[in-house]
Each structure stands twice: as structure tokens, then as C-alpha cells.
Scaffold this active site. Structure first.
Site, mmCIF file in Angstrom:
data_model
loop_
_atom_site.group_PDB
_atom_site.id
_atom_site.type_symbol
_atom_site.label_atom_id
_atom_site.label_comp_id
_atom_site.label_asym_id
_atom_site.label_seq_id
_atom_site.Cartn_x
_atom_site.Cartn_y
_atom_site.Cartn_z
ATOM 1 N N LYS A 26 -0.636 4.773 4.708
ATOM 2 C CA LYS A 26 -1.918 3.738 5.391
ATOM 3 C C LYS A 26 -1.508 3.902 6.907
ATOM 4 C CE LYS A 26 -3.967 -0.610 4.808
ATOM 5 N NZ LYS A 26 -5.118 -0.043 5.067
ATOM 6 N N HIS A 80 0.839 -1.347 -0.106
ATOM 7 C CA HIS A 80 0.050 0.040 0.133
ATOM 8 C C HIS A 80 0.896 1.251 -0.082
ATOM 9 C CE1 HIS A 80 -3.215 -2.875 0.984
ATOM 10 N NE2 HIS A 80 -3.889 -1.725 0.822
HETATM 11 P P1 NAP Z 1 -7.099 9.488 4.239
HETATM 12 O O1 NAP Z 1 -6.882 10.084 2.923
HETATM 13 O O2 NAP Z 1 -6.216 9.628 5.292
HETATM 14 O O3 NAP Z 1 -8.567 9.981 4.726
HETATM 15 C C1 NAP Z 1 -9.054 9.762 5.954
HETATM 16 C C2 NAP Z 1 -9.935 11.239 5.942
HETATM 17 O O4 NAP Z 1 -10.901 11.057 7.312
HETATM 18 C C3 NAP Z 1 -8.813 12.313 6.439
HETATM 19 O O5 NAP Z 1 -9.481 13.435 5.661
HETATM 20 C C4 NAP Z 1 -9.202 12.564 8.061
HETATM 21 O O6 NAP Z 1 -8.942 14.019 8.183
HETATM 22 C C5 NAP Z 1 -10.559 12.190 8.212
HETATM 23 N N1 NAP Z 1 -10.898 12.192 9.389
HETATM 24 C C6 NAP Z 1 -10.209 11.694 10.394
HETATM 25 N N2 NAP Z 1 -10.837 11.662 11.820
HETATM 26 C C7 NAP Z 1 -12.175 11.793 11.083
HETATM 27 C C8 NAP Z 1 -13.332 11.817 11.986
HETATM 28 N N3 NAP Z 1 -13.425 11.713 13.234
HETATM 29 N N4 NAP Z 1 -14.637 11.887 11.294
HETATM 30 C C9 NAP Z 1 -14.481 12.111 9.763
HETATM 31 N N5 NAP Z 1 -13.331 12.060 9.233
HETATM 32 C C10 NAP Z 1 -12.384 12.245 9.820
HETATM 33 O O7 NAP Z 1 -7.279 8.052 4.085
HETATM 34 P P2 NAP Z 1 -7.978 7.090 2.880
HETATM 35 O O8 NAP Z 1 -6.761 6.733 1.858
HETATM 36 O O9 NAP Z 1 -8.903 7.920 2.060
HETATM 37 O O10 NAP Z 1 -8.415 5.873 3.382
HETATM 38 C C11 NAP Z 1 -9.574 5.798 4.572
HETATM 39 C C12 NAP Z 1 -9.763 4.433 5.046
HETATM 40 O O11 NAP Z 1 -10.097 3.783 3.961
HETATM 41 C C13 NAP Z 1 -8.481 3.876 5.560
HETATM 42 O O12 NAP Z 1 -8.774 2.936 6.652
HETATM 43 C C14 NAP Z 1 -8.074 2.774 4.567
HETATM 44 O O13 NAP Z 1 -7.335 1.894 4.892
HETATM 45 C C15 NAP Z 1 -9.434 2.698 3.895
HETATM 46 N N6 NAP Z 1 -9.649 2.081 2.652
HETATM 47 C C16 NAP Z 1 -10.440 1.198 2.208
HETATM 48 C C17 NAP Z 1 -10.698 0.661 0.978
HETATM 49 C C18 NAP Z 1 -11.629 -0.488 0.955
HETATM 50 O O14 NAP Z 1 -11.964 -0.786 -0.379
HETATM 51 N N7 NAP Z 1 -12.436 -0.663 1.736
HETATM 52 C C19 NAP Z 1 -9.899 1.000 0.008
HETATM 53 C C20 NAP Z 1 -8.750 2.200 0.278
HETATM 54 C C21 NAP Z 1 -8.739 2.673 1.677
HETATM 55 P P3 NAP Z 1 -7.433 14.331 8.702
HETATM 56 O O15 NAP Z 1 -6.455 14.042 7.323
HETATM 57 O O16 NAP Z 1 -7.451 15.714 8.610
HETATM 58 O O17 NAP Z 1 -6.910 13.508 9.888
#
Ligand code: NAP
Length: 255
Positions: free
Chosen positions: A149, A145
Site C-alpha cells: 500500500k 493493510h
Molecule cells: P496496485 O495493485 O498497485 O494497482 C494499481 C495499478 O495502477 C497498477 O497496476 C499500476 O501500474 C497502475 N497505474 C499506475 N499509474 C497508472 C496510471 N497513470 N493510469 C492507469 N493505471 C496506473 O494497487 P491496488 O491494491 O489495486 O490498489 C489501487 C488503489 O485502490 C490504491 O490507492 C488502494 O489504496 C485503493 N484501494 C481502495 C479500496 C476501496 O475499497 N476503495 C480497496 C482496496 C484498495 P504499475 O504497478 O505498473 O505502476
């Protein structure tokens, strides 16, 4: 009738992809966005909230969650308690948390989905891996990844290992007397299987499942090159959970 959707974590990488998908689908209406840190009050007429409690009472059908492992459990609980069917991609849930949330969804009569991977190819990879493990019980998983992550190993790797452990007799792999001269060299252990986590800039989400047997090997690999690969599954999840009355873990249960 249009399905009313909330996106938690809409400023993140996955949240932005979900925002685009929802706003481009005429069958979906975006009614709320959640991000704890933004100063924006609305985006294209959709209200932005800084705390989940502010969404209490909002008329919405589905809660999409792409936040962080630290808050995803509380968010999903909150969604169910407020009658928003959760579609959760955030990873890092424990087995007990999933059980608890499933029970809560039954009590509320609400559908829901927690999917460690929304890419159809990844779901197929997990199914193929479980099929192969019946004949090739020696297996190691390598998940790769991007380097932002937060959790390791990935939810997909854990789910793959769980599916494999359902079909193979539990066994310890590698030499009985093997030793690590550098701690962690052999990776994490799940029911005797090893899981290795690679984090590098440039990567999105990738996984290899490598089987070994006498004189032969089999490698299964899936690559998500772009976050758009997850959106078909998220869209399907939204349209399915509103018809159901119980939360499921894994997109395969809705296919
Ligand atoms: P990311 O870019 O770090 O996005 C996460 C977002 O959530 C950030 O903007 C963060 O803000 C925000 N956040 C933090 N605390 C929060 C809260 N209490 N309420 C609402 N928003 C909040 O990460 P990403 O790459 O989008 O991934 C997000 C999640 O999805 C991860 O757990 C990843 O492993 C998962 N994922 C899943 C799949 C799937 O197919 N299921 C695929 C890809 C990723 P800040 O940055 O300001 O802290």
C-alpha cells in the site's frame, strides 16, 4: 441498456477484481482498459490504452479508477471533463481535491463516487464508530493493510476520523505532558485522535476503532480478507452514478 465501463489501473490487484466483476455482469459492457506500462493492445476484444488522453471521445458511461494516489486526481478530473461518471476507489485525495471534483461534477451534471472503502462492512463500521463516539469521545484507530500500500494512513481511517470529529467535541487525547522517545510512537494525529498504520504481507484491508472510558472499552473491527469484498460496492456504485448528477464522497451516500 448496458452500462459502458472503462477500467483505469486494470492490471493492479483491485483492477483485476473489477475486471472480473464487470465482465461477469450482463448489465455492464467493458469498452476500454487503461494501464500506462502494458504492451498489450487488447484483452478479450477490449482495447487497452497507455495514456488517458487516448480515451478522449470513447463512448463510455463510467470510469472505474483503481490506480495510484499520484494520478487519481488527474484521472478523475479527466473522466468528468470527458463525461465519464467516475467510480473511484483509489485513495489519497485531499479534502480540497474532493471539493473541486464535486463542483466540477455539478457543472457537468454528472454523477460520481469517490469511496475510500467499497466494502459494506467497512461502511457500517464507520457509521457505528461515529455513533459510539458520541458516548465514548476517547478513541484511537488502527488500520492494517498489505505491505504494497502506497499511502498512509488509509483513506478509510481518515474518513472514519472525519466522521468521528463531526460528532465529538474536539479534544486532545493522552497525557498533556506525554513525550515520544521514538518519533512516531503515538501515531498520526487527526483532530486530537491518533491513527496507527500497520503494513504486513498477508494482510488485505482491516481496521479497528478502539474506544476507552472509565472502566470499560469498546472495540469495533472490520476485515476484508479478499478483494471480492469491495466488488458489491463497486457494482452498486456503477449502477447508481449513471442515475445521478453530482459526485459524492463515501458509498454510504448511495445506499
Ligand atoms: P496496485 O495493485 O498497485 O494497482 C494499481 C495499478 O495502477 C497498477 O497496476 C499500476 O501500474 C497502475 N497505474 C499506475 N499509474 C497508472 C496510471 N497513470 N493510469 C492507469 N493505471 C496506473 O494497487 P491496488 O491494491 O489495486 O490498489 C489501487 C488503489 O485502490 C490504491 O490507492 C488502494 O489504496 C485503493 N484501494 C481502495 C479500496 C476501496 O475499497 N476503495 C480497496 C482496496 C484498495 P504499475 O504497478 O505498473 O505502476
Amino acid at each position: 441498456m448496458s452500462i459502458k465501463v472503462i477500467i483505469a489501473g486494470f492490471k493492479g490487484k483491485m483492477g483485476q477484481a473489477a475486471y472480473k466483476m464487470v465482465t461477469e455482469d450482463p448489465e455492464l459492457t467493458l469498452v476500454g482498459l487503461l494501464d500506462p506500462f502494458t504492451a498489450e493492445k487488447e484483452v478479450a476484444g477490449v482495447p487497452v490504452f497507455n495514456a488517458k488522453e487516448e480515451l478522449t471521445g470513447l463512448q463510455a458511461d463510467v470510469w472505474i479508477d483503481f490506480t495510484t494516489p499520484k494520478v487519481a486526481y488527474e484521472n478523475t478530473r479527466f473522466a468528468l471533463e470527458n463525461s465519464f461518471a467516475p467510480v473511484v476507489g483509489t485513495t489519497g485525495f485531499t479534502h480540497d481535491q474532493i471539493e473541486e471534483l464535486t463542483e466540477l461534477s455539478r457543472q457537468k451534471g454528472l454523477g460520481g463516487l469517490i469511496a475510500p472503502n467499497f466494502a459494506l462492512g467497512a461502511v457500517l463500521l464507520m457509521q457505528f464508530a461515529a455513533q459510539a463516539a458520541k458516548y465514548f469521545p476517547d478513541v484511537e484507530i488502527i488500520e492494517l493493510h498489505h505491505d504494497n500500500k502506497k499511502d498512509a494512513p488509509s483513506g478509510t481511517a481518515i474518513k472514519t476520523a472525519e466522521l468521528i470529529s463531526h460528532v465529538r467535541t474536539s479534544k486532545q487525547q493522552g497525557a498533556a505532558d506525554e513525550e515520544e522517545s521514538l518519533a512516531g510512537a503515538r501515531g498520526a494525529m487527526f483532530d486530537g485522535m491518533r491513527i496507527h498504520s500497520v503494513r504486513l504481507p498477508g494482510l488485505v484491508a482491516h481496521q479497528e476503532v478502539i474506544f476507552g472510558s472509565q472502566g470499560e472499552g469498546l472495540t469495533l473491527r472490520h476485515d476484508s480478507y479478499d478483494r471480492i469484498s469491495f466488488m458489491t460496492g463497486v457494482n452498486l456504485g456503477i449502477k447508481e452514478v449513471v442515475k445521478r448528477s453530482e459526485l459524492v464522497y463515501g458509498l454510504e451516500h448511495l445506499l
